[in-house]
Design a protein around this motif. Structure first.
Motif, PDB file in Angstrom:
ATOM      1  N   GLU A  14      54.897   0.696 -43.512  1.00 29.90           N
ATOM      2  CA  GLU A  14      53.606   0.133 -43.120  1.00 29.90           C
ATOM      3  C   GLU A  14      53.439   0.137 -41.602  1.00 29.90           C
ATOM      4  N   GLN A  15      54.478  -0.288 -40.881  1.00 31.58           N
ATOM      5  CA  GLN A  15      54.379  -0.347 -39.423  1.00 31.58           C
ATOM      6  C   GLN A  15      54.297   1.042 -38.811  1.00 31.58           C
ATOM      7  N   LEU A  16      55.097   1.976 -39.313  1.00 26.69           N
ATOM      8  CA  LEU A  16      55.065   3.339 -38.789  1.00 26.69           C
ATOM      9  C   LEU A  16      53.722   4.009 -39.060  1.00 26.69           C
ATOM     10  N   SER A  17      53.141   3.706 -40.205  1.00 30.18           N
ATOM     11  CA  SER A  17      51.827   4.250 -40.532  1.00 30.18           C
ATOM     12  C   SER A  17      50.780   3.817 -39.517  1.00 30.18           C
ATOM     13  N   VAL A  18      50.842   2.549 -39.134  1.00 29.55           N
ATOM     14  CA  VAL A  18      49.893   2.033 -38.131  1.00 29.55           C
ATOM     15  C   VAL A  18      50.177   2.650 -36.763  1.00 29.55           C
ATOM     16  N   LEU A  19      51.443   2.685 -36.370  1.00 28.52           N
ATOM     17  CA  LEU A  19      51.798   3.184 -35.041  1.00 28.52           C
ATOM     18  C   LEU A  19      51.473   4.672 -34.886  1.00 28.52           C
ATOM     19  N   ARG A  20      51.713   5.448 -35.936  1.00 27.61           N
ATOM     20  CA  ARG A  20      51.439   6.887 -35.878  1.00 27.61           C
ATOM     21  C   ARG A  20      49.987   7.217 -36.206  1.00 27.61           C
ATOM     22  N   GLY A  21      49.306   6.298 -36.878  1.00 32.37           N
ATOM     23  CA  GLY A  21      47.927   6.551 -37.262  1.00 32.37           C
ATOM     24  C   GLY A  21      47.791   7.550 -38.395  1.00 32.37           C
ATOM     25  N   VAL A  22      48.770   7.524 -39.318  1.00 35.23           N
ATOM     26  CA  VAL A  22      48.740   8.426 -40.474  1.00 35.23           C
ATOM     27  C   VAL A  22      49.088   7.630 -41.723  1.00 35.23           C
ATOM     28  N   PRO A  23      48.689   8.115 -42.918  1.00 35.29           N
ATOM     29  CA  PRO A  23      49.109   7.439 -44.153  1.00 35.29           C
ATOM     30  C   PRO A  23      50.631   7.470 -44.311  1.00 35.29           C
ATOM     31  N   VAL A  24      51.152   6.497 -45.032  1.00 29.90           N
ATOM     32  CA  VAL A  24      52.600   6.446 -45.272  1.00 29.90           C
ATOM     33  C   VAL A  24      53.089   7.748 -45.898  1.00 29.90           C
ATOM     34  N   ALA A  25      52.292   8.328 -46.782  1.00 30.11           N
ATOM     35  CA  ALA A  25      52.687   9.564 -47.469  1.00 30.11           C
ATOM     36  C   ALA A  25      52.869  10.736 -46.511  1.00 30.11           C
ATOM     37  N   ASP A  26      52.272  10.653 -45.324  1.00 33.82           N
ATOM     38  CA  ASP A  26      52.377  11.749 -44.360  1.00 33.82           C
ATOM     39  C   ASP A  26      53.518  11.565 -43.373  1.00 33.82           C
ATOM     40  N   LEU A  27      54.256  10.471 -43.465  1.00 34.18           N
ATOM     41  CA  LEU A  27      55.415  10.273 -42.592  1.00 34.18           C
ATOM     42  C   LEU A  27      56.545  11.204 -43.022  1.00 34.18           C
ATOM     43  N   PRO A  28      57.375  11.657 -42.079  1.00 34.63           N
ATOM     44  CA  PRO A  28      58.512  12.510 -42.454  1.00 34.63           C
ATOM     45  C   PRO A  28      59.426  11.787 -43.445  1.00 34.63           C
ATOM     46  N   PRO A  29      59.766  12.411 -44.566  1.00 32.80           N
ATOM     47  CA  PRO A  29      60.626  11.740 -45.551  1.00 32.80           C
ATOM     48  C   PRO A  29      61.912  11.191 -44.958  1.00 32.80           C
ATOM     49  N   ALA A  30      62.521  11.938 -44.034  1.00 30.87           N
ATOM     50  CA  ALA A  30      63.797  11.494 -43.458  1.00 30.87           C
ATOM     51  C   ALA A  30      63.636  10.251 -42.595  1.00 30.87           C
ATOM     52  N   ASP A  52      70.016  10.276 -42.323  1.00 32.95           N
ATOM     53  CA  ASP A  52      70.415  11.646 -41.999  1.00 32.95           C
ATOM     54  C   ASP A  52      69.686  12.067 -40.730  1.00 32.95           C
ATOM     55  N   TRP A  53      70.345  11.859 -39.577  1.00 29.08           N
ATOM     56  CA  TRP A  53      69.695  12.165 -38.302  1.00 29.08           C
ATOM     57  C   TRP A  53      69.413  13.653 -38.161  1.00 29.08           C
ATOM     58  N   GLU A  54      70.301  14.493 -38.639  1.00 27.20           N
ATOM     59  CA  GLU A  54      70.091  15.942 -38.533  1.00 27.20           C
ATOM     60  C   GLU A  54      68.857  16.371 -39.327  1.00 27.20           C
ATOM     61  N   GLN A  55      68.672  15.789 -40.496  1.00 27.79           N
ATOM     62  CA  GLN A  55      67.491  16.118 -41.294  1.00 27.79           C
ATOM     63  C   GLN A  55      66.225  15.640 -40.611  1.00 27.79           C
ATOM     64  N   LEU A  56      66.267  14.438 -40.031  1.00 28.49           N
ATOM     65  CA  LEU A  56      65.101  13.930 -39.312  1.00 28.49           C
ATOM     66  C   LEU A  56      64.798  14.824 -38.114  1.00 28.49           C
ATOM     67  N   GLY A  61      61.255  18.471 -35.542  1.00 24.23           N
ATOM     68  CA  GLY A  61      61.135  19.727 -34.822  1.00 24.23           C
ATOM     69  C   GLY A  61      60.175  20.683 -35.493  1.00 24.23           C
ATOM     70  N   GLY A  62      60.236  20.738 -36.835  1.00 22.87           N
ATOM     71  CA  GLY A  62      59.332  21.602 -37.575  1.00 22.87           C
ATOM     72  C   GLY A  62      57.879  21.196 -37.437  1.00 22.87           C
ATOM     73  N   ALA A  63      57.640  19.905 -37.195  1.00 21.35           N
ATOM     74  CA  ALA A  63      56.277  19.396 -37.026  1.00 21.35           C
ATOM     75  C   ALA A  63      55.813  19.450 -35.578  1.00 21.35           C
ATOM     76  N   GLY A  64      56.679  19.953 -34.687  1.00 20.56           N
ATOM     77  CA  GLY A  64      56.311  20.041 -33.279  1.00 20.56           C
ATOM     78  C   GLY A  64      56.375  18.728 -32.535  1.00 20.56           C
ATOM     79  N   ARG A  65      57.089  17.762 -33.095  1.00 21.25           N
ATOM     80  CA  ARG A  65      57.243  16.472 -32.437  1.00 21.25           C
ATOM     81  C   ARG A  65      58.552  16.447 -31.645  1.00 21.25           C
ATOM     82  N   PRO A  66      58.652  15.553 -30.651  1.00 18.88           N
ATOM     83  CA  PRO A  66      59.901  15.456 -29.871  1.00 18.88           C
ATOM     84  C   PRO A  66      61.098  15.127 -30.759  1.00 18.88           C
ATOM     85  N   LEU A  67      62.258  15.586 -30.354  1.00 18.18           N
ATOM     86  CA  LEU A  67      63.467  15.304 -31.126  1.00 18.18           C
ATOM     87  C   LEU A  67      63.761  13.803 -31.103  1.00 18.18           C
ATOM     88  N   PRO A  68      64.190  13.231 -32.217  1.00 17.50           N
ATOM     89  CA  PRO A  68      64.340  11.768 -32.347  1.00 17.50           C
ATOM     90  C   PRO A  68      65.666  11.247 -31.803  1.00 17.50           C
TER      91      PRO A  68
END
Length: 235
Positions: A14-30, A52-56, A61-68
């Protein structure tokens, strides 16, 4: 424990959805595949973190976002937390952590009775840090602030009794920003605690800070990590 993880995952989503401005379903599974790990830093601290940090890293990276990088408990953060647990500072000190990530050092500081402001420029780190304070029955203010960009906002809140920074001097821009900002966050009796995996940035910072900051203590640890305790130089 499974029930706790399930509740934390739902709250985190819920919090990540608000912070990212996307539905929960669109958050990276990892990002929501989380676990609780216990770390002994002179006291036991439980951290909620991606399983799994490597999976995240792959998904981001595949989504073009900064490495976590925020999502892993790196040796510098562990060393800084251990130093705080052994120090410890007087009760009631005002702490600021820069680039807090999972907030391990800040959690130790809060347990020691400090008033803590934990900051990070990444919205995901803010969500995980907030949950980690709650998981450890501690309280702190958590704010999304990129210290290398929005330093004036932190200066307006200072000076702080203790400023914490673990593994943040990883490029020349951060070193330059640190040399300009960090002395402005300190008062005459304040402390600056740095932990760094012996990058060139730490060397460059120490050279640039000559005449402004003085070393109280410096330890070369086995991880390898260099831990430096600094104060403003008295003129």
């Amino acid at each position: 424990m499974a029930d706790v993880i399930t509740k934390l995952r739902a709250s985190l989503g819920e919090q990540l959805s608000v912070l990212r401005g996307v539905p929960v379903a669109d958050l990276p599974p990892a990002l929501l595949d989380v676990a609780i790990e216990r770390f002994d830093v002179g006291q036991d601290v439980d951290l909620l973190l991606p399983s799994d940090w490597e999976q995240l890293r792959h998904e981001e990276g595949g989504a073009g976002r900064p490495l976590p990088f925020w999502a892993h408990p790196w040796p510098a953060g562990l060393a800084l937390a251990e130093y705080l647990a052994q120090w410890p500072p007087p009760d009631g000190y005002r702490f600021l952590e820069l680039g807090c990530g999972l907030a391990l050092p800040s959690i130790v500081a809060a347990r020691l009775g400090a008033t803590v402001l934990a900051t990070d420029g990444v919205e995901d780190a803010i969500a995980f840090a907030t949950h980690n304070f709650a998981l450890n029955d501690t309280f702190a203010e958590v704010a999304r602030i990129d210290w290398a960009v929005d330093g004036d906002a932190l200066v307006a809140r200072g000076p702080f009794d203790v400023v914490l920074a673990a593994d943040v001097l990883y490029n020349k821009d951060n070193v330059a920003a640190a040399l300009e900002l960090w002395p402005r966050l300190l008062g005459p009796d304040s402390h600056l605690l740095l932990a760094d995996p012996r990058r060139a940035g730490l060397r460059d910072f120490m050279l640039g800070a000559r005449g402004t900051l003085e070393v109280v203590n410096l330890e070369e640890l086995d991880d390898p990590v260099t831990l430096v305790h600094l104060k403003l130089m008295r003129h």
